[in-house]
Motif scaffolding. Structure first.
Motif, short mmCIF file in Angstrom:
data_model
loop_
_atom_site.label_atom_id
_atom_site.label_comp_id
_atom_site.label_asym_id
_atom_site.label_seq_id
_atom_site.Cartn_x
_atom_site.Cartn_y
_atom_site.Cartn_z
N ALA A 1 0.83 -1.21 0.00
CA ALA A 1 0.00 0.00 0.00
C ALA A 1 0.86 1.25 0.00
N VAL A 2 1.94 1.25 0.76
CA VAL A 2 2.82 2.41 0.83
C VAL A 2 3.60 2.57 -0.47
N VAL A 3 4.11 1.46 -1.01
CA VAL A 3 4.82 1.51 -2.29
C VAL A 3 3.89 2.01 -3.39
N TYR A 4 2.64 1.55 -3.35
CA TYR A 4 1.66 2.02 -4.33
C TYR A 4 1.48 3.53 -4.24
N SER A 5 1.29 4.05 -3.03
CA SER A 5 1.02 5.48 -2.86
C SER A 5 2.18 6.34 -3.35
N TYR A 6 3.41 5.92 -3.03
CA TYR A 6 4.57 6.74 -3.36
C TYR A 6 5.12 6.50 -4.76
N ALA A 7 5.02 5.26 -5.26
CA ALA A 7 5.67 4.94 -6.53
C ALA A 7 4.71 4.55 -7.65
N LEU A 8 3.73 3.71 -7.35
CA LEU A 8 2.84 3.22 -8.41
C LEU A 8 1.72 4.19 -8.74
N TYR A 9 1.21 4.89 -7.73
CA TYR A 9 0.13 5.84 -7.98
C TYR A 9 0.52 6.93 -8.97
N PRO A 10 1.73 7.54 -8.85
CA PRO A 10 2.11 8.53 -9.86
C PRO A 10 2.10 7.98 -11.28
N LEU A 11 2.53 6.72 -11.44
CA LEU A 11 2.51 6.11 -12.77
C LEU A 11 1.08 5.90 -13.26
N ALA A 12 0.23 5.38 -12.36
CA ALA A 12 -1.17 5.17 -12.73
C ALA A 12 -1.84 6.49 -13.07
N LEU A 13 -1.53 7.52 -12.29
CA LEU A 13 -2.12 8.83 -12.53
C LEU A 13 -1.68 9.38 -13.88
N PHE A 14 -0.41 9.18 -14.22
CA PHE A 14 0.09 9.65 -15.51
C PHE A 14 -0.65 8.98 -16.67
N VAL A 15 -0.86 7.67 -16.55
CA VAL A 15 -1.56 6.93 -17.61
C VAL A 15 -3.01 7.40 -17.73
N VAL A 16 -3.69 7.49 -16.60
CA VAL A 16 -5.08 7.94 -16.61
C VAL A 16 -5.18 9.37 -17.15
N GLY A 17 -4.24 10.23 -16.72
CA GLY A 17 -4.24 11.60 -17.19
C GLY A 17 -4.02 11.70 -18.69
N ALA A 18 -3.11 10.86 -19.22
CA ALA A 18 -2.85 10.87 -20.66
C ALA A 18 -4.08 10.42 -21.44
N ILE A 19 -4.75 9.40 -20.94
CA ILE A 19 -5.97 8.93 -21.59
C ILE A 19 -7.05 10.00 -21.55
N SER A 20 -7.19 10.63 -20.38
CA SER A 20 -8.21 11.68 -20.23
C SER A 20 -7.95 12.83 -21.18
N GLN A 21 -6.67 13.25 -21.30
CA GLN A 21 -6.34 14.33 -22.21
C GLN A 21 -6.60 13.93 -23.66
N GLY A 22 -6.28 12.69 -23.99
CA GLY A 22 -6.52 12.21 -25.34
C GLY A 22 -8.00 12.23 -25.71
N LEU A 23 -8.85 11.83 -24.78
CA LEU A 23 -10.29 11.85 -25.03
C LEU A 23 -10.79 13.28 -25.22
N LEU B 1 -3.46 7.26 2.19
CA LEU B 1 -2.40 6.26 2.32
C LEU B 1 -1.08 6.89 2.75
N ARG B 2 -0.83 8.14 2.35
CA ARG B 2 0.40 8.81 2.80
C ARG B 2 0.33 9.11 4.29
N TRP B 3 -0.82 9.62 4.74
CA TRP B 3 -0.96 9.99 6.13
C TRP B 3 -0.84 8.76 7.05
N THR B 4 -1.31 7.62 6.57
CA THR B 4 -1.29 6.41 7.40
C THR B 4 -0.12 5.49 7.07
N ALA B 5 0.79 5.94 6.21
CA ALA B 5 1.92 5.11 5.80
C ALA B 5 2.75 4.59 6.98
N PRO B 6 3.14 5.44 7.95
CA PRO B 6 3.96 4.90 9.05
C PRO B 6 3.22 3.85 9.86
#
Length: 406
Positions: free
Chosen positions: A16-38, A314-319
């Motif tokens: 969950a912590v790795v997702y919030s810090y590392a995977l979420y930015p990647l997922a957000l980039f992909v979703v954002g690119a698709i949204s802009q394309g539409l 997830l960031r606030w509850t990461a520790p």
């Protein structure tokens, strides 16, 4: 069954912590690119998406800029208050459409005295309150005195770029927009990037792409604006006022947008210890908002709720998640005698110990490689969240001001 639950906690907490810090930015980039394309496809076929953005740049026309109120609550800001007022008066915005409302919250230094130097200035409403009530109370008081349709919030130690106000206000051409946040550029003591600059750039990346999918979370307290009609008074002990004010707009069904061309500058301390104090206070405000305002999850868009959980909760509850994962790993190692679980627990403990050592070295002014500095900062950040959660749970906090160098 118990081993399965422990395994879920041991692995799930770290994931969950790795997702919030590392995977979420990647997922957000992909979703954002698709949204802009539409949106680009919609623009090509309907020619209706970007016309509002073009209105203010029509050749030979000067926009009819709306009246704007700039609201600042100040406490012990004798170092900045004069230059801040001068900065506001020098902005590229029609003088008859701009008024600054600045309140001194029972300052014990010369802030109120210095504000009185501008008593002759019709664009300034200076209110030297004698009683220290806390920032939220002063903001409530100041906004209640405004009549302008757009209210801009800022800080006494922040400085707007000369054209920032026009860029910020121009986004309100879209009637669906209820709030606009600008960009804060942090400076170190020597005029360069501050010690958490890489983390700050990542946060700006997230803000940009969250705004692209209609999921902007809160606002940057140094430079943001809302429609006056959408203002909701905040509770006197509110700590993260910028987050709450902006999210109230979002929960009311109105769009929050990001305008990076509207920027401001602010000095920040190089010392990581100073930043930890500030982060603890902000962390208390984060947990306060999480508990008090469930509507930020239930009454905002699906995109906003997704970003809120991924980026904030997830960031606030990461520790807490990491400590639970470590405890579960140790329990599994003891209960099963598994070398794998023992190594997994040991790896976590060593990683935290190394990050703590980096934090201690950074606090003493040691020059560290970028990645080591980032690990130290993340350890300090999570330590701050841990302390903040304890103070909030035990009621050891107040809504009045907490002073740091920033």
């Amino acid at each position: 069954m118990i081993e399965l639950l422990l395994a879920i906690v041991a692995i799930g907490g770290v994931v969950a912590v790795v997702y919030s810090y590392a995977l979420y930015p990647l997922a957000l980039f992909v979703v954002g690119a698709i949204s802009q394309g539409l949106r680009d496809v919609a623009f090509v076929f309907r020619k209706s998406e970007r016309r509002l953005e073009m209105q203010r740049t029509a050749a030979g026309t000067e926009p009819d800029w709306p009246p704007v109120a700039v609201v600042i609550s100040a406490y012990n800001e004798e170092r900045h208050i004069v230059s801040r007022i001068e900065n506001l008066l020098a902005l590229d915005y029609p003088a008859d459409r701009l008024r600054a409302y600045i309140g001194s919250d029972g300052s014990r230094d010369r802030t109120a005295e210095l504000m009185r130097r501008f008593a002759h200035e019709p664009r300034l409403v200076a209110l030297p309150f004698e009683q220290n009530r806390g920032k939220a109370s002063v903001l409530n008081d100041l906004v209640s005195r405004t009549t302008e349709p757009i209210v801009v919030f800022s800080d006494a130690n922040t400085y707007f770029e000369r054209g920032a106000l026009k860029k910020l206000v121009s986004r309100f051409d879209d009637p669906k927009v209820g709030g606009v946040t600008g960009e804060l550029r942090l400076l170190g003591n020597a005029g360069g990037d501050n010690q958490d600059s890489l983390y700050w750039r990542i946060e700006q990346f997230l803000k940009f792409f969250e705004a692209r999918i209609g999921a902007l979370l809160g606002a940057n307290g140094a430079i943001y604006a809302i429609r006056r009609a959408l203002w909701q008074p905040i509770r006197p002990d509110t700590i993260c006022d910028d987050f709450v004010i902006a999210m109230n707009v979002s929960a009311g069904g109105h769009r929050l947008v990001y305008e990076p061309k509207a920027w401001a500058e602010e000095d920040t301390p190089e010392a990581i210890g100073e930043e930890v104090k500030r982060r603890i206070r902000i962390g208390i405000g984060n947990f306060q908002a999480l508990v008090r305002h469930p509507q930020y999850l239930t009454r905002t868009s699906a995109a906003t709720a997704f970003a809120y959980v991924s980026h904030k909760v997830l960031r606030w509850t990461a520790p807490h998640l990491l400590l639970l994962a470590l405890a579960a790993s140790v329990a599994l190692a003891v209960q099963t005698g598994s070398t794998g679980w023992a190594l997994y627990a040991a790896g976590q403990a060593l990683a935290y110990a190394a990050a703590w050592a980096g934090w201690q070295m950074s606090s003493r002014g040691a020059k560290l490689p970028t990645l080591v500095k980032l690990a130290a900062f993340l350890f300090a950040l999570n330590w701050a969240f841990l302390v903040a959660s304890w103070r909030y749970a035990t009621g050891r906090y107040a809504g009045s001001w907490g002073r740091t160098s920033r």
